[in-house]
Design an enzyme around this catalytic site. Structure first.
Site, PDB file in Angstrom:
ATOM      1  N   ASP A   1      61.820  40.733   8.481  1.00 48.11           N
ATOM      2  CA  ASP A   1      62.350  41.849   9.264  1.00 48.11           C
ATOM      3  C   ASP A   1      62.081  43.140   8.488  1.00 48.11           C
ATOM      4  OD1 ASP A   1      64.940  42.224  11.506  1.00 48.11           O
ATOM      5  OD2 ASP A   1      64.436  43.869  10.150  1.00 48.11           O
TER       6      ASP A   1
ATOM      7  N   ASP B   1      60.131  44.317  15.171  1.00 45.57           N
ATOM      8  CA  ASP B   1      59.980  44.364  13.714  1.00 45.57           C
ATOM      9  C   ASP B   1      60.397  43.063  13.040  1.00 45.57           C
ATOM     10  OD1 ASP B   1      62.776  44.455  13.690  1.00 45.57           O
ATOM     11  OD2 ASP B   1      62.827  45.869  12.018  1.00 45.57           O
ATOM     12  N   GLU B   2      60.444  41.980  13.797  1.00 40.80           N
ATOM     13  CA  GLU B   2      60.849  40.724  13.150  1.00 40.80           C
ATOM     14  C   GLU B   2      60.084  39.525  13.695  1.00 40.80           C
ATOM     15  OE1 GLU B   2      64.700  39.055  14.180  1.00 40.80           O
ATOM     16  OE2 GLU B   2      64.955  40.628  15.676  1.00 40.80           O
TER      17      GLU B   2
END
Ligand code: TTP
Ligand code: MG
Length: 365
Positions: free
Chosen positions: A9, A109-110
């Site tokens: 992340d 974002d992960e």
């Protein structure tokens, strides 16, 4: 074999991208905002850097309130530009994908990844890969991220949370309960506020308590599927697989030209970085294409395309550079206006079974 699962992340993602783009704002509180436009400051904070978080600014907070908290602290409020973060996200996913067996994008974002085969079930060797991923992202995009390793998705996600910001947390199978047992059940992946409330009603507050709970009791309240998941997740034994999302049918990259032009060579020059990106995407996805397209969006916003289909699958975009140049000159000859944006599309994709020889062929490690 015990699975080796990872979760990655990015740290304060949108705000970090803004800091990289404009390093002079580093050290000041930064909030990326979604302005709704109704009044000058109506809207909410999308995310904030850690400096702004120190003053209590966080995602979802009204911009007006964030400004109040940051008053006199020299803050920067930046308008959110989602397409910019999406482009960075895409590149990061490809960087990470090239190091792991399977990568599942779980958000902008992960991502989860599976390293069971690559590490032969060894957490130390997986930790080296995780460090490599962090380095590659730092070198390639100048962004920091947090990574967690564990025996399941739920454990890996908790591990990356606890590694924030910028760290790596390895939770080996033996240390799973010591690591997460005392945490609140609400921290478990997939457990929302409603489930937490019901569990609290049953006297279950921590993950360790959930791990010890009677499954048949849980089934009465949550149904069989969720009850089994909750119990397994709390024991670090949930077997939810890491799965690559649906295979893409095409890869494309479009850029806005520095100035409008009809010059095919200039368009090709400005596309160098986009072409490199597509090339690494082919490598990391172990994919070939047969159809190559040149795309131009003209100043009147109409889109023109020229394509060429090859007889055999192509692994390496640089092999067909001349064909791409031809397609752009065809576009240039036929266009009645200047190009504003140009792009490359690769389609008719197929899995490339001979990845090793490809890597050797293009001389990459
Ligand atoms: P997160 O990973 O939840 O947050 P983050 O990356 O900003 O910070 P952290 O270091 O804690 O991971 O979300 C990723 C991005 O998604 C975030 O940068 C902005 C966006 N986002 C919103 O727009 N609204 C929200 O409510 C949240 C939680 C995130
Ligand atoms: Mg994040």
């Amino acid at each position: 074999m015990v699975r080796v699962i990872g979760h990655i992340d990015l740290d304060y993602f949108f705000a970090q991208v803004e800091e990289v783009e404009n390093p002079s704002i580093k050290g000041r509180p930064v909030a990326v905002c979604v302005f709704s436009g109704r009044t000058k400051d109506s809207g909410v904070v999308s995310t904030a850097n850690y400096k702004a978080r120190e003053f209590g600014v966080k995602s979802g907070m009204p911009i007006v309130l964030a400004k109040r908290r940051l008053e006199g602290r020299d803050p920067i409020m930046i308008r959110m530009e989602i397409t910019k973060y999406e482009a960075v996200s895409e590149r990061i996913m490809e960087l990470a994908r090239s190091h792991v067996d399977i990568l599942e994008e779980a958000g902008i974002d992960e991502a989860f990844f599976d390293l069971t085969i690559g590490s032969r079930g060894d957490f130390n060797s997986a930790a080296s890969v995780a460090r490599k991923i962090k380095e590659t992202i730092l070198e390639g995009e100048r962004l920091t991220c947090s990574v967690g390793l564990g025996r399941s998705k739920a454990v890996a996600k908790l591990a990356s949370d606890s590694a924030k910001p910028g760290g790596l947390m390895v939770v080996s199978p033996d240390s799973t309960m010591a690591f997460m047992g005392s945490l609140n059940v609400g921290n478990l992946y997939g457990v929302g506020p409603k489930t937490v409330k019901t569990l609290e009603g049953l006297g279950i507050g921590t993950i360790a308590e959930l791990a010890r709970a009677d499954v048949s009791l849980l089934q009465d309240y949550f149904g069989r599927k969720l009850a089994l998941y909750l119990h397994a997740a709390a024991n670090g034994e949930d077997d939810d697989p890491v799965e690559e999302r649906q295979e893409p049918t095409q890869f494309s990259r479009i850029i806005t030209l520095k100035s409008d032009t009809t010059d095919a060579e200039e368009a090709m020059n400005q596309l160098t970085e986009a072409a490199d990106d597509l090339r690494s995407r082919l490598i990391s996805r172990k994919t070939s294409f047969r159809t190559l397209s040149a795309i131009a969006i003209l100043t009147n916003l109409s889109t023109k395309t020229r394509s060429k289909t090859f007889e055999t699958p192509i692994w390496d975009l640089s092999i067909v550079k001349n064909a791409l140049a031809d397609l752009f000159s065809q576009l240039s000859d036929s266009a009645d206006r200047e190009f504003r944006r140009v792009g490359i599309r690769l389609s008719d994709l197929s899995a490339n079974s001979d990845q090793k020889s490809l890597a050797e062929y293009v001389g990459e490690p």
